[in-house]
Design an enzyme around this catalytic site. Structure first.
Site, mmCIF file in Angstrom:
data_model
loop_
_atom_site.group_PDB
_atom_site.id
_atom_site.type_symbol
_atom_site.label_atom_id
_atom_site.label_comp_id
_atom_site.label_asym_id
_atom_site.label_seq_id
_atom_site.Cartn_x
_atom_site.Cartn_y
_atom_site.Cartn_z
ATOM 1 N N CYS A 2 -50.258 14.083 -44.795
ATOM 2 C CA CYS A 2 -49.966 14.901 -45.953
ATOM 3 C C CYS A 2 -50.366 14.178 -47.227
ATOM 4 C CB CYS A 2 -48.474 15.234 -45.984
ATOM 5 S SG CYS A 2 -47.832 15.857 -44.407
ATOM 6 N N ASN A 81 -46.227 10.550 -46.043
ATOM 7 C CA ASN A 81 -47.587 10.776 -45.548
ATOM 8 C C ASN A 81 -47.815 9.850 -44.364
ATOM 9 O OD1 ASN A 81 -50.372 11.139 -45.211
ATOM 10 N ND2 ASN A 81 -50.864 9.674 -46.818
ATOM 11 N N ASP A 107 -40.439 13.293 -37.125
ATOM 12 C CA ASP A 107 -40.333 11.858 -37.369
ATOM 13 C C ASP A 107 -39.831 11.515 -38.761
ATOM 14 O OD1 ASP A 107 -42.644 12.900 -38.481
ATOM 15 O OD2 ASP A 107 -43.911 11.185 -37.977
ATOM 16 N N GLY A 378 -61.517 4.374 -33.410
ATOM 17 C CA GLY A 378 -61.462 2.981 -32.975
ATOM 18 C C GLY A 378 -61.393 1.948 -34.071
#
Length: 647
Positions: A2, A81, A107, A378
């Protein structure tokens, strides 16, 4: 994933409806970070703005989020965020230990509850990527924090009218006038950028705006400047073998690496939306995709290339996707598309980053967002496991360590008059320097002589050691590769790699997750001895050994390329050359850049007299940034983000 914005007003200035509207308008500038749901909250001291990209607990977990203990259920207000990947475990622990109650399944509440019960120590319990601000209505204090590696950004600015923090600098600049924030150009930061290809933290190109550094938290109250504290101190210190024996220990290390990566990817796959993966031709992204498909057999992978032979890894990536059983999507970018997108890309960046690889990243993120809302990638493997070829330099220069200091300097003087490009000249020059002198990260666009030619205000005392000297002091006594990793962790990784990863994916409302940059993975990687990181023939030795059962054989020992970009060729002819010539002609940066010197550099590059592509790109991106944010002579076309409904 966000975008957040928080304004704490000066005590003499109460929040009004006009201030709330101004913050909401500024927050709208980063709507691409969270097009699903805007939100604001305010009291007499603070205004919080938010743009949500809903990933977990989509129907709930709205922000700004209120949470508190039973005796004060509305005490805290959070804007956040990022993602906390161990949120389920944290919620269970907080409930069992303290009786914490949660109204959502997300969360965000885990962060606030952890902060309430553990204070700033909670930050070391969060396994994820984050930048957040918590307003404590009882204490009248704003607590801000950023994740250990700097995956998520957080800008800060203070003026006579108050302090503002946010995910994007452009939002802070929108509030600079009312708050009295200094928006003059920081010439020292310009010189640092020109050398490094990015602006090093905590600097920005505006004097009054700074970044909260990775691994730090800040506290502020109305009328006070933020007090910044570092909570994460990374250390690369090898753990010796038990009893000096190596038997069986190497394989134990590889098994440990495999196990921690499997666990990290599993937690990074937690989402209520579809998760895909970026896939280049290298070992890092291939490993992540190969582990991810175990949790999502319908995994979609994405790669990009260019309409020029030799500048594409699409075939290798496609072969990797086929080998692991993933559906694969490719985006090929033309030179015309490349040039057309540049103003948008620099606008999304906020600060110039002269890494051409961010352009293909922008395009592949845009393509991926048509199919998924989250991708794995990665980034971070090279910094943690020793993946850059330059990390092998201490091995080749080892003989120079035995030279007395005066003799070592003499070797450098011998090299100076030798012709450029002559075999051995570079080796002699580098061998005459100490590690602290010669290495300050993975990018160097200009040497001092070239800087003097291009920067009218060049200062001898504004050098790379401004950034690196404290980092080298922290790593005294470590092996040379560990010291180089430490430099890159605080410079190249958070200044270039993670900025382009965040900005280019968020520009397309796509969440990017980086399983290598996980606290538990770092704990394992940081203990590797030198010979498990680099050898005379390879890099990331232990990681490659650990991944032998996981990645296809054709990428296991393949040289690192990433997303190669043909700017060297494009700056000699065609659209990019024409763009560069026009940019130099129109730029109003004479007080900062010697345009005549840049024009000569371009002419020499165009005729093949020298390869100035990276130096030219560094200056041209700065000129474009200046035209957008200072001159305001270029206005990028930024449309309202619209995306397909998540299936």
């Amino acid at each position: 994933m966000c975008g957040l914005l928080a304004l704490v007003c000066d005590p003499d200035r109460s929040v009004t409806s006009e201030i709330v509207e101004t913050v909401a308008g500024a927050s709208h500038l980063m709507r691409h970070r969270g097009p699903d749901e805007p939100g604001t909250w305010s009291d007499e001291h603070v205004v919080l703005g938010f743009n949500r990209l809903s990933i977990i607990d989509i129907a709930h977990s709205h922000q700004p989020l209120r949470w508190g203990p039973p005796e004060a259920p509305q005490r805290y207000v959070l804007v956040f965020n990022g993602e906390i990947y161990n949120y389920l475990e944290l919620r269970a622990e907080l409930s069992a230990q303290y009786g914490a109650e949660f109204a959502t399944e997300g969360d965000s509440e885990a962060i606030v509850a952890a902060y309430h019960h553990w204070g700033p120590a909670a930050l070391n319990r969060l396994r994820g990527m984050f930048a957040f601000a918590i307003w404590d209505t009882e204490a009248g204090e704003l607590f801000c924090a950023r994740d250990p590696f700097g995956i998520k950004p957080l800008f800060m600015a203070t003026g006579p009218g108050g302090t503002v923090v946010g995910s994007e600098k452009k939002c802070l600049m929108e509030l600079a006038g009312p708050l009295g924030i200094d928006t003059t150009i920081d010439v020292r930061a310009v010189q640092h950028y020109t050398v490094l290809q990015y602006v090093p933290e905590p600097e920005t190109l505006h004097r009054g705006v700074r970044r909260l550094e990775s691994g730090c938290h800040a506290r502020l109250r109305p009328g006070t400047a933020p007090t910044v504290t570092r909570y994460f101190e990374p250390r690369f210190e090898a753990v010796p073998f038990a009893n000096g024996s190596r038997r069986g220990t190497d394989q134990a290390r590889y098994d440990e690496i495999t196990a921690v990566l499997e666990d990290s990817v599993a937690k990074h796959m937690r989402a209520d939306v579809t998760v895909g993966a970026f896939l280049s031709g290298g070992i890092d992204s291939t490993a992540i995709a190969a582990l991810a498909i175990r949790h999502n057999p319908r995994l979609i992978t994405f790669t990009t290339g260019f309409e020029r032979e030799g500048f594409s890894e699409v075939d290798v990536a496609a072969a990797s996707a086929e080998a692991i059983g993933a559906r694969h999507v490719t985006k090929v970018v033309s030179a015309a598309e490349f040039v057309e997108a540049l103003p948008q890309i620099v606008w999304y960046l906020d600060e110039p980053v002269a890494d051409p690889a961010l352009v293909p990243l922008f395009f592949i993120a845009r393509e991926a967002r048509k199919h998924v809302k989250v991708v794995l990638s990665g980034e971070g493997a090279d910094e943690l496991f020793g993946g850059y070829t330059i990390y092998r330099e201490p091995l080749s220069l080892k003989p120079f360590d035995y030279f007395p200091g005066r003799l070592r300097r003499s070797v450098g003087k011998i090299a100076q008059p030798l012709p450029e490009g002559m075999r051995g000249k570079s080796l002699l020059h580098r061998g005459s320097l100490t590690l602290e002198e010669r290495y300050y990260g993975n990018a160097r666009s200009f040497n001092d002589a070239q800087l003097r030619a291009v920067l009218p205000g060049f200062r001898e005392d504004w050098v790379h050691t401004d950034v690196t000297a404290p980092l080298y002091a922290e790593s005294a006594g470590w092996d040379p590769v560990a010291r180089m990793q430490h430099i890159d962790l605080f410079t190249w990784l958070r200044g270039d790699i993670l900025v382009k990863a965040d900005k280019m994916t968020m520009a397309n409302s796509l969440e990017l997750r980086v399983p290598f940059l996980d606290s538990e993975v770092f704990a394992v990687a940081s203990r590797l001895p030198l010979d498990q990181k680099i050898t005379r023939t390879t890099t990331k030795y232990a990681l490659r050994r650990a991944l032998e059962p996981i990645v296809p054989a054709h990428v296991l020992n393949r040289a690192k390329l990433g997303f190669p970009v043909p700017i060297r060729h494009w700056l000699r002819a065609g659209e990019l050359l024409e763009w560069a010539q026009q940019m130099i002609a129109d730029s109003q940066t004479d007080q900062l850049i010697d345009r005549a010197a840049v024009r000569r550099m371009l002419d020499e590059h165009r005729t093949g007299g020298a390869d100035h592509s990276r130096r030219l790109w560094t200056v041209l991106i700065f000129m474009l940034w200046h035209a957008i944010f200072v001159e305001q002579t270029i206005t990028p076309r930024i449309s309202e983000p619209t995306y397909p409904v998540e299936l």
